[in-house]
Design an enzyme around this catalytic site. Structure first.
Site, PDB file in Angstrom:
ATOM      1  N   TYR A  18      -1.275  -0.419  10.685  1.00  0.00           N
ATOM      2  CA  TYR A  18      -1.484  -0.909   9.320  1.00  0.00           C
ATOM      3  C   TYR A  18      -0.337  -0.484   8.407  1.00  0.00           C
ATOM      4  O   TYR A  18       0.196  -1.300   7.636  1.00  0.00           O
ATOM      5  CB  TYR A  18      -2.807  -0.392   8.769  1.00  0.00           C
ATOM      6  CG  TYR A  18      -3.059  -0.785   7.331  1.00  0.00           C
ATOM      7  CD1 TYR A  18      -3.400  -2.091   6.999  1.00  0.00           C
ATOM      8  CD2 TYR A  18      -2.943   0.150   6.304  1.00  0.00           C
ATOM      9  CE1 TYR A  18      -3.629  -2.466   5.682  1.00  0.00           C
ATOM     10  CE2 TYR A  18      -3.167  -0.210   4.982  1.00  0.00           C
ATOM     11  CZ  TYR A  18      -3.510  -1.515   4.677  1.00  0.00           C
ATOM     12  OH  TYR A  18      -3.717  -1.870   3.370  1.00  0.00           O
TER      13      TYR A  18
ATOM     14  N   SER B 270       0.852  -1.192   0.000  1.00  0.00           N
ATOM     15  CA  SER B 270       0.000   0.000   0.000  1.00  0.00           C
ATOM     16  C   SER B 270       0.882   1.234   0.000  1.00  0.00           C
ATOM     17  O   SER B 270       1.994   1.205   0.547  1.00  0.00           O
ATOM     18  CB  SER B 270      -0.897   0.014   1.243  1.00  0.00           C
ATOM     19  OG  SER B 270      -1.533   1.267   1.397  1.00  0.00           O
TER      20      SER B 270
END
Length: 250
Positions: A154, A141
């Site tokens: 995350y 990501s």
């Protein structure tokens, strides 16, 4: 049909980016194993779409954070399709919490699936890939380099994925196994539904040079490329697919 006669496992492929990649791999000729943790009906729908377009696919349930499930997934896939050529590590979990709200449970759930899960799957893939090697694609990501507010855990898992990608590319190169990562940007999926609304969404959009949020179909062609022989000289890379987002603060 760049991937004719290849076999691919896509984890977390019942919806979103994983489903988009599974369909694209199937359209490129690969037989696709659609992994899911709990979305059985969604996974079966992905399989149905691949098959309706003339491809081969099956769905297999497995919790990618559990080694026994991961081993069963690969053993079942091999018994049905033979040698594994392509692994897309996509199954993941995002829990956004400010530091004062951080819980050990949320930390471990994210690292167990987003990091340990990728390692467990790669471990099995190496055992099942033949002498011709293969391609492993880790879905990371842009938050690994440009984290949102409240995304510390995350983002840390995705930073780990980027590092693991390079480390495993070096380790597995002698086996002719290429390892690369894709870093999607702000992408519309069931998991992000509602996340891009309001002022926050306007800020994200303003920081996206191509002027829109991404779709799974924007990510999938890059996965097909990395899985194919067109990318035979590419390994250890983390490639952004973000519409140009870079270095934007949130």
């Amino acid at each position: 049909m760049k991937l004719k006669d290849k076999v691919a496992i896509v984890t977390g492929a019942s919806k979103g980016i994983g489903a988009g990649i599974a369909k694209a791999l199937g359209a490129a000729g690969a037989a696709v194993v659609v992994n899911y943790a709990s979305g059985e009906n969604d996974a079966k729908q992905v399989v149905s779409e691949i098959q309706s377009n003339g491809g081969k696919a099956t769905s297999i349930q497995a919790d990618m954070s559990k080694s026994a499930d991961v081993k069963r997934l690969f053993d079942t896939a091999k018994s049905e399709f033979g040698t594994i050529d392509i692994l897309v590590n996509n199954a993941g979990l995002a829990i956004f919490e400010m530091i004062e709200d951080l819980t050990e449970d949320a930390f471990h759930k994210q690292f167990d699936l987003n990091v340990l899960g990728y390692l467990l799957a790669t471990q099995q893939a190496v055992k099942h890939m033949g002498n011709g090697g293969g391609s492993i694609i880790n879905i990371s990501s842009i938050l690994s380099t440009d984290p949102y507010l409240a995304s510390s855990v995350y983002a840390a898992t995705k930073g780990a994925v980027d590092t693991i990608t390079l480390a495993l590319a070096r380790e597995l190169g002698p086996k002719s196994i290429r390892v690369n990562a894709i870093l999607p940007g702000h992408t519309n999926t069931p998991a992000t539904a509602g996340n891009f609304d309001g002022e926050f969404g306007e800020k994200l959009l303003a920081g996206t040079p191509l002027g829109r949020f991404g779709e799974p179909a924007d990510i999938a062609p890059l996965a097909v490329f990395l899985a194919s022989e067109d990318a035979h000289w590419i390994t250890g890379e983390s490639i952004r697919a973000s519409g140009g987002v870079r270095g934007v603060g949130y």
